[in-house]
Scaffold this motif. Structure first.
Motif, PDB file in Angstrom:
ATOM      1  N   LEU A  45       9.886  -8.295  -9.441  1.00  0.00           N
ATOM      2  CA  LEU A  45       9.099  -9.033  -8.445  1.00  0.00           C
ATOM      3  C   LEU A  45       8.954  -8.219  -7.160  1.00  0.00           C
ATOM      4  O   LEU A  45       7.902  -8.249  -6.504  1.00  0.00           O
ATOM      5  N   ALA A  46      10.016  -7.505  -6.794  1.00  0.00           N
ATOM      6  CA  ALA A  46       9.940  -6.668  -5.599  1.00  0.00           C
ATOM      7  C   ALA A  46       8.903  -5.563  -5.765  1.00  0.00           C
ATOM      8  O   ALA A  46       8.156  -5.252  -4.830  1.00  0.00           O
ATOM      9  N   VAL A  47       8.853  -4.966  -6.947  1.00  0.00           N
ATOM     10  CA  VAL A  47       7.854  -3.928  -7.213  1.00  0.00           C
ATOM     11  C   VAL A  47       6.450  -4.503  -7.087  1.00  0.00           C
ATOM     12  O   VAL A  47       5.563  -3.917  -6.452  1.00  0.00           O
ATOM     13  N   PHE A  48       6.223  -5.681  -7.685  1.00  0.00           N
ATOM     14  CA  PHE A  48       4.903  -6.308  -7.593  1.00  0.00           C
ATOM     15  C   PHE A  48       4.557  -6.663  -6.151  1.00  0.00           C
ATOM     16  O   PHE A  48       3.396  -6.602  -5.748  1.00  0.00           O
ATOM     17  N   GLY A  49       5.557  -7.055  -5.378  1.00  0.00           N
ATOM     18  CA  GLY A  49       5.319  -7.339  -3.970  1.00  0.00           C
ATOM     19  C   GLY A  49       4.860  -6.113  -3.212  1.00  0.00           C
ATOM     20  O   GLY A  49       3.963  -6.187  -2.367  1.00  0.00           O
ATOM     21  N   MET A  50       5.446  -4.960  -3.538  1.00  0.00           N
ATOM     22  CA  MET A  50       5.015  -3.725  -2.893  1.00  0.00           C
ATOM     23  C   MET A  50       3.616  -3.330  -3.367  1.00  0.00           C
ATOM     24  O   MET A  50       2.822  -2.789  -2.594  1.00  0.00           O
ATOM     25  N   TYR A  51       3.296  -3.603  -4.635  1.00  0.00           N
ATOM     26  CA  TYR A  51       1.930  -3.384  -5.112  1.00  0.00           C
ATOM     27  C   TYR A  51       0.942  -4.173  -4.257  1.00  0.00           C
ATOM     28  O   TYR A  51      -0.116  -3.658  -3.880  1.00  0.00           O
ATOM     29  N   SER A  52       1.283  -5.433  -3.987  1.00  0.00           N
ATOM     30  CA  SER A  52       0.358  -6.286  -3.233  1.00  0.00           C
ATOM     31  C   SER A  52       0.115  -5.749  -1.838  1.00  0.00           C
ATOM     32  O   SER A  52      -0.978  -5.886  -1.276  1.00  0.00           O
ATOM     33  N   ALA A  53       1.144  -5.128  -1.251  1.00  0.00           N
ATOM     34  CA  ALA A  53       0.982  -4.560   0.085  1.00  0.00           C
ATOM     35  C   ALA A  53       0.126  -3.309   0.069  1.00  0.00           C
ATOM     36  O   ALA A  53      -0.578  -3.015   1.044  1.00  0.00           O
ATOM     37  N   HIS A  54       0.155  -2.582  -1.046  1.00  0.00           N
ATOM     38  CA  HIS A  54      -0.527  -1.285  -1.099  1.00  0.00           C
ATOM     39  C   HIS A  54      -1.942  -1.364  -1.668  1.00  0.00           C
ATOM     40  O   HIS A  54      -2.808  -0.577  -1.269  1.00  0.00           O
ATOM     41  N   VAL A  55      -2.176  -2.264  -2.626  1.00  0.00           N
ATOM     42  CA  VAL A  55      -3.504  -2.325  -3.260  1.00  0.00           C
ATOM     43  C   VAL A  55      -4.086  -3.733  -3.240  1.00  0.00           C
ATOM     44  O   VAL A  55      -5.200  -3.931  -3.740  1.00  0.00           O
ATOM     45  N   GLY A  56      -3.358  -4.699  -2.693  1.00  0.00           N
ATOM     46  CA  GLY A  56      -3.822  -6.079  -2.724  1.00  0.00           C
ATOM     47  C   GLY A  56      -4.823  -6.387  -1.627  1.00  0.00           C
ATOM     48  O   GLY A  56      -5.132  -5.544  -0.774  1.00  0.00           O
TER      49      GLY A  56
END
Length: 422
Positions: A45-56
């Motif tokens: 979930l933490a990885v997906f959260g960082m995805y959202s910050a970078h490409v979301g």
């Protein structure tokens, strides 16, 4: 919190823990595997959260999507840092820290892992994407907290609390001093790391970067404290969630109260951020960051990455609540657990998933010149879902056959040099 009696750890579990923090590949019958799968779930979930910050999508899109993206920013990296502390304890011995030669070898494994992370971080930074790469900071953080690995849960919790209360104020003073003088420039000019990496080197890692080691230490130490607990004991997970909730309220609620009661606080924050809305500074990074001068009122902010006591306390609380929830899902809700296996698989291969998404961004934007997703949410959301879906599918297929991700295996191979420590 105190250190509780632990059940015996089976040989198979011990081998997995020696190799790294992931335990999803354990056989279903292995005792206590559920709580370790919960760690992988939280890390995913933490990885997906960082995805959202970078490409979301940009938070300006509003609505549920904007709100979720806004919640994930900063808090996902804090959760990842807390789990890094948990992993450090696993490597150095859990439930009891290793001593003698095994202890020295464990310390060497952590040191090698830290060095590899620093190198990886600077290699990714050299790609010059818009991502503030966190790996080099994590590497130094591992080294900073390593001397604490033998301490009990209660002592670690006290150190984490003291660090959250004191270190942000020290960082503020150091940053003010750097702004007022030229000592930082002098250090950077003489720093071989700065010259080698074309960055601000140690000064950036410790003080001026997005993830300054000085104020991120409490996250790792808090994770170490959690790792010292017997998470199978009845009532531990609810108490962990309650403690996290209390910290979240104390951090973010305390910031809201301070910003609205201290005379001139809100106008000072607004002026420092070039007109950024101070109304959300108690929980959101949409307030921005100070442009030229950081006013004393900034210490009352709790926005992610604001490096204040309120933000460290609040984000630690949110991370603990997320961790408790993931542990509960893994242990108590088998049907939900089956549905979340792809997320846990990403958690098992978190380093690989993180590195590859930055490489993918570099390829898309700087090599193939694919236009960046807009801030209207219509184009950015599919891009985010594509990254998440690709990571989940690839990680699930990989972990079905292999115990570690490719980069995790490379790091593990490097740490095997520690076997020569006597």
């Amino acid at each position: 919190m105190g250190q509780n009696a632990w059940p015996a750890v089976p040989t198979e579990v011990s081998r997995v823990l020696d190799g790294g923090p992931s335990a999803t590949a354990l056989r279903p019958a292995a005792p206590s595997a559920g709580r370790l799968v919960g760690i992988d779930l939280a890390r995913g979930l933490a990885v997906f959260g960082m995805y959202s910050a970078h490409v979301g999508p940009d938070t300006a899109v509003g609505g549920p999507v904007g709100f979720l993206v806004e919640c994930a920013r900063g808090r996902s990296s804090a959760l990842f840092a807390l789990l890094a502390g948990f992993s450090l304890v696993i490597i150095t011995g859990r439930p009891r820290p290793r001593t003698g030669q095994p202890g020295r070898q464990a310390v060497a494994r952590v040191a090698i892992r830290a060095a590899v992370l620093v190198v990886m971080g600077y290699v990714l930074t050299a790609l010059d994407t818009d991502v503030d790469v966190i790996l080099s900071f994590y590497g130094l953080l591992f080294l900073a907290v390593l001397p604490l690995y033998r301490l009990r849960a209660g002592t670690l919790a006290l150190i984490a609390a003291a660090g959250a209360l004191v270190l942000p104020q020290i960082l503020y003073v150091i940053r003010q001093s750097a702004e007022a003088g030229d000592w930082a420039d002098t250090v950077i000019a003489w720093d071989p790391l700065a010259r080698l990496t074309d960055t601000d080197g140690v000064v950036e890692l410790l003080f001026t970067g997005t993830y300054p080691v000085l104020t991120w230490i409490p996250f790792l130490v808090a994770g170490m404290a959690v790792a010292r607990l017997d998470l199978t004991r009845s009532g531990i997970r609810p108490r962990l969630a309650l403690a996290g909730g209390a910290l979240a309220v104390l951090g973010h609620g305390g910031s809201w109260l301070a910003l609205h009661t201290v005379p001139g606080a809100l106008p000072a924050v607004a002026a420092a951020t070039d007109g950024g809305s101070p109304a959300s500074a108690w929980w959101s990074d949409t307030v921005g960051s100070p442009d030229d001068h950081t006013p004393l009122a900034w210490l009352l902010v709790a926005a992610p990455h604001s490096q204040t006591t309120f933000s460290v306390i609040g984000n630690t609380g949110v991370a603990l609540v997320m961790l408790a929830g993931c542990l509960t899902v893994a242990e108590r809700l088998p049907r939900v657990n089956r549905l979340t296996r792809p997320i846990a698989a990403v958690g098992m291969t978190a380093l690989t998933a993180y590195v590859l998404h930055i490489v993918a961004l570099w390829l898309l934007l700087d090599v193939w010149y694919v236009p960046a997703a807009g801030s209207d949410g219509m184009s950015a959301l599919p891009v985010l879902l594509g990254f998440v879906g690709a990571a989940a599918v690839v990680a699930t297929l990989w972990t079905h056959r292999f115990r570690r991700g490719p980069l995790e295996h490379a790091v593990y191979t490097a740490t095997r040099l520690a076997r020569h420590v006597r």
